[in-house]
Design an enzyme around this catalytic site. Structure first.
Site, mmCIF file in Angstrom:
data_model
loop_
_atom_site.group_PDB
_atom_site.id
_atom_site.type_symbol
_atom_site.label_atom_id
_atom_site.label_comp_id
_atom_site.label_asym_id
_atom_site.label_seq_id
_atom_site.Cartn_x
_atom_site.Cartn_y
_atom_site.Cartn_z
ATOM 1 N N ASP A 257 21.484 34.716 70.871
ATOM 2 C CA ASP A 257 20.494 34.502 71.921
ATOM 3 C C ASP A 257 21.074 34.712 73.314
ATOM 4 O O ASP A 257 20.381 35.177 74.228
ATOM 5 C CB ASP A 257 19.915 33.095 71.819
ATOM 6 N N SER B 166 23.167 26.406 57.941
ATOM 7 C CA SER B 166 23.291 25.215 58.777
ATOM 8 C C SER B 166 24.152 25.474 60.023
ATOM 9 O O SER B 166 23.744 26.200 60.920
ATOM 10 C CB SER B 166 23.852 24.069 57.932
ATOM 11 N N LYS C 26 18.774 27.126 56.580
ATOM 12 C CA LYS C 26 18.747 25.658 56.565
ATOM 13 C C LYS C 26 18.774 25.193 58.015
ATOM 14 O O LYS C 26 19.830 25.074 58.619
ATOM 15 C CB LYS C 26 19.921 25.080 55.796
#
Length: 447
Positions: free
Chosen positions: A310, A299, A324
């Site tokens: 990224d 999460s 998740k």
């Protein structure tokens, strides 16, 4: 408010045009749909009354309704559920950082309770519970067929009381029992320390304390090192971190990013989505970062790892995260209860969905099992060298200061080797920072 009104008006206008073109079939379809829903509700009412009047034992009406609501929600996905007034109150307390229990984050998979991760320094952690374990029974009573909330309720109890959970673990032939003493869980959201020349930020959960703990602890470690120039970089340890508050994941990501998207959420409707962006300022002042993740990182942990990965702000090391990638909205209900409903999915800045796939590390590093052969370890530590031979010549080309420097370097290397025995993944991360720092600024990854 104005935007909401315009959106609603536009939708109504579009509906009017469509109705004008194919009014007959649409109206018939809508009528059939409404009839079907009303018939199902009538069926529910009929069954409810039949249970109340004919079941072998007297039933609690409120409990029946609650079970029906929870069944409706849990049929959607493992994370949607009904929270009774008591469960809702405990959830609010848990996000503040202190609560009673075992110290494990759990989910449900194929009817069994699965451990997402044990929390650092808790009774479950001390008892050896691992991420990925399946809990099949509590005090000898099977949890199969129970809702997740019911299974969690079985594991609750007074502080100081014993609970025996039965665990199925990959690699173990038979289930085994683990005894745990319940305790008050006081989570320190972030623990900071310095290993070698690397600042290690161990983030255990994302609650209201997380970002303040991280910021203050990091500033203290840098000050103790004599300034940012005296450290190689930052290790952000998110292993076995089950997540928590989305806002805190955004704050932690923003702490190391100057600009760009951190995470986006997308719901069923385009208007349900949201986007969170970084603001100027980098607590690490451009120093390299290594993020550690494993199968217990879920999460909010995955949001942070995905954002830094990224943007090429960090090297992600470890094993695949939990996966998740869904957003749960807690909706207060009448009677002080609440509904936890999955309303959106998380996406990393590059548009990757975290759901089911998780975050893949840039460098896969498994945590090896502890070595049990003490004799082999002792033999390796006592390897023979030239200096140990009788009558060997002394090195007369070095000054005392140079010899002292070599000994200090050797001591640091031995400490690093000891860390590799204790925590191989962390030692690997520190070695990466050391290598990047040795290469200089040209080795740092720019956005």
């Amino acid at each position: 408010m104005k935007k909401t009104i315009l959106a609603a008006f536009g939708g109504a206008a579009l509906g009017l045009v469509a109705t004008t073109q194919i009014a007959g079939p649409l109206l018939a379809q809508e009528a059939n749909s409404d009839t079907s829903v009303y018939e199902q509700l009538d069926l529910f009412g009929d069954i409810f009354e039949r249970i109340r009047s004919s079941y072998v034992e007297e039933v609690d009406d409120a409990a029946l309704i609650e079970a029906a609501i929870n069944g409706m929600l849990t049929s959607l996905d493992p994370h949607s559920s009904y929270l009774s007034p008591d469960a809702a109150a405990k959830m609010r307390v848990s996000t503040s950082g202190e609560f009673g229990g075992l110290g494990i984050e759990v989910t449900q998979e194929e009817g069994w309770v699965k451990v997402v991760s044990p929390m650092d320094g808790t009774p479950a952690d001390a008892a050896g519970v691992l991420a990925g374990d399946f809990i099949t029974a509590v005090d000898g009573e099977s949890v199969l067929g129970l809702t997740l909330n019911e299974a969690v309720e079985m594991m609750r109890g007074p502080v100081g009381s014993e609970i025996i959970i039965t665990i199925v673990r990959e690699g173990e032939v038979e289930p085994f029992d683990v005894s745990i003493i319940r305790d008050t869980i006081k989570l320190t959201a972030v623990r900071t320390r310095t290993e070698g020349n690397a600042v290690v930020l161990r983030v255990t959960t994302f609650n209201e304390q997380t970002f303040p703990n991280l910021r203050d602890g990091m500033e203290q470690q840098i000050a103790d090192a004599g300034g940012i120039d005296n450290i190689d970089g930052i290790v952000l340890d998110l292993r076995n971190n089950p997540g928590g508050l989305l806002s805190q994941a955004v704050f932690v990501s923003d702490a190391f990013l100057d600009a760009g998207e951190i995470v986006s959420t997308r719901g069923r409707e385009a208007s349900d989505g949201d986007r969170f962006n970084a603001t100027p300022g980098d607590l690490a002042m451009g120093k390299p970062i290594v993020v550690l993740i494993n199968g217990g990182s879920a999460s909010a942990s995955e949001i942070v790892a995905g954002a830094l990965q990224d943007h090429r702000r960090a090297i992600v090391v470890g094993t695949n995260s939990f996966g998740k990638g869904s957003v749960q909205t807690v909706v207060p209900l009448q009677g002080s209860g609440a509904m936890r409903l999955t309303t959106a999915r998380y996406y990393t800045p590059s548009g990757r969905s975290i759901q089911s796939l998780g975050i893949s590390p840039d460098i896969i590093v498994e945590q090896p099992l502890p070595r049990l052969n003490e004799e082999e370890e002792a033999e390796e530590r006592n390897q023979r060298s030239e200096a140990g031979l009788r009558g060997s010549l002394e090195n007369d080309s070095l000054t005392e200061d140079e010899i002292q420097q070599i000994e200090e370097d050797r001591a640091r290397a031995e400490a690093a080797a000891a860390l590799r025995e204790d925590d191989y993944q962390l030692a690997y991360a520190i070695d990466i920072l050391k290598g990047l720092n040795a290469l200089g600024p040209t080795a740092m990854v720019d956005e």
